[in-house]
Scaffold this active site. Structure first.
Site, PDB file in Angstrom:
ATOM      1  N   CYS A  65      -8.667  -4.952  -9.954  1.00 58.59           N
ATOM      2  CA  CYS A  65      -8.352  -3.906 -10.567  1.00 58.59           C
ATOM      3  C   CYS A  65      -7.882  -2.776  -9.804  1.00 58.59           C
ATOM      4  O   CYS A  65      -8.619  -2.087  -9.485  1.00 58.59           O
ATOM      5  CB  CYS A  65      -9.620  -3.604 -11.671  1.00 58.59           C
ATOM      6  SG  CYS A  65      -9.268  -2.190 -12.843  1.00 58.59           S
ATOM      7  N   CYS A  68       0.261   3.166   3.507  1.00 60.36           N
ATOM      8  CA  CYS A  68       0.793   2.658   4.677  1.00 60.36           C
ATOM      9  C   CYS A  68       1.708   1.663   4.779  1.00 60.36           C
ATOM     10  O   CYS A  68       2.369   1.159   5.743  1.00 60.36           O
ATOM     11  CB  CYS A  68      -0.627   2.171   5.481  1.00 60.36           C
ATOM     12  SG  CYS A  68      -0.974   0.469   5.145  1.00 60.36           S
ATOM     13  N   CYS A 126      -7.199  -0.933   1.382  1.00 61.19           N
ATOM     14  CA  CYS A 126      -6.410  -1.574   2.174  1.00 61.19           C
ATOM     15  C   CYS A 126      -7.002  -1.768   3.571  1.00 61.19           C
ATOM     16  O   CYS A 126      -7.716  -0.911   4.254  1.00 61.19           O
ATOM     17  CB  CYS A 126      -5.305  -0.411   2.361  1.00 61.19           C
ATOM     18  SG  CYS A 126      -3.981  -0.966   3.478  1.00 61.19           S
ATOM     19  N   CYS A 130       0.697  -1.263   0.222  1.00 59.23           N
ATOM     20  CA  CYS A 130      -0.184   0.009  -0.093  1.00 59.23           C
ATOM     21  C   CYS A 130       0.849   0.965   0.200  1.00 59.23           C
ATOM     22  O   CYS A 130       1.789   1.415   0.741  1.00 59.23           O
ATOM     23  CB  CYS A 130      -0.916  -0.113   1.212  1.00 59.23           C
ATOM     24  SG  CYS A 130      -1.741   1.760   1.426  1.00 59.23           S
ATOM     25  N   CYS A 156      -5.287   0.658   6.539  1.00 61.98           N
ATOM     26  CA  CYS A 156      -5.467   2.062   6.535  1.00 61.98           C
ATOM     27  C   CYS A 156      -6.582   2.534   5.839  1.00 61.98           C
ATOM     28  O   CYS A 156      -7.028   3.790   5.960  1.00 61.98           O
ATOM     29  CB  CYS A 156      -4.230   2.766   6.036  1.00 61.98           C
ATOM     30  SG  CYS A 156      -4.146   2.647   4.092  1.00 61.98           S
TER      31      CYS A 156
HETATM   32 ZN   LIG Z   1      -2.682   1.182   3.520  1.00 64.27          ZN
END
Ligand SMILES: [Zn+2]
Length: 135
Positions: free
Chosen positions: A122, A51, A97, A48, A100
């Protein structure tokens, strides 16, 4: 819904570039075929960009020709959160995610891709950061 990592909006805005902020924190979508990882075949882990949580790996990445990096499965099932998204007059499943809450993209299924799951995560390149595997 609360996340392990939560920051005030001003902090996200300061830490991310304007383009990253628009996609990750405002559920924007980067233009098709422009993202840096659309056609990437490098072996490694995609984390990510907000984060740093590990989200996807090159093992599950496949060529969907849809214009965005596509994966048939996340690295771990609980790495991402799936949320029903009825915006823009469509019924879609948003992918966030799980650590976060940042927007990653959408997941589609039943499209007939020859993958083990028949799902296509996607994902916006700008939501991810690829760490190449050490060779
Ligand atoms: Zn994240």
């Amino acid at each position: 819904m609360s996340y392990d990592i939560e920051k005030p909006d001003e902090q996200w805005r300061a830490e991310l570039s304007p383009a990253e902020y628009t996609v990750l924190r405002q559920a924007g979508t980067e233009p098709a075929f422009r993202g840096e990882y659309t056609d990437t075949k490098t072996t490694g882990v995609y984390s990510c960009r907000a984060c740093g949580a590990d989200l996807f790996t090159s093992t599950e990445k496949f060529e969907s020709h849809c214009g965005w990096p596509s994966f048939y499965d996340p690295k771990d099932t609980d790495a991402v959160e799936l949320i029903e998204d009825r915006s823009h007059g469509m019924s879609r499943t948003e992918v966030r995610c799980a650590r976060c809450g940042s927007h990653l993209g959408h997941v589609f299924e039943g499209e007939g891709y020859a993958t083990p799951t028949d799902q296509r995560y996607c994902i916006n390149s700008i939501s991810l950061r690829l760490t190449p595997a050490e060779s």
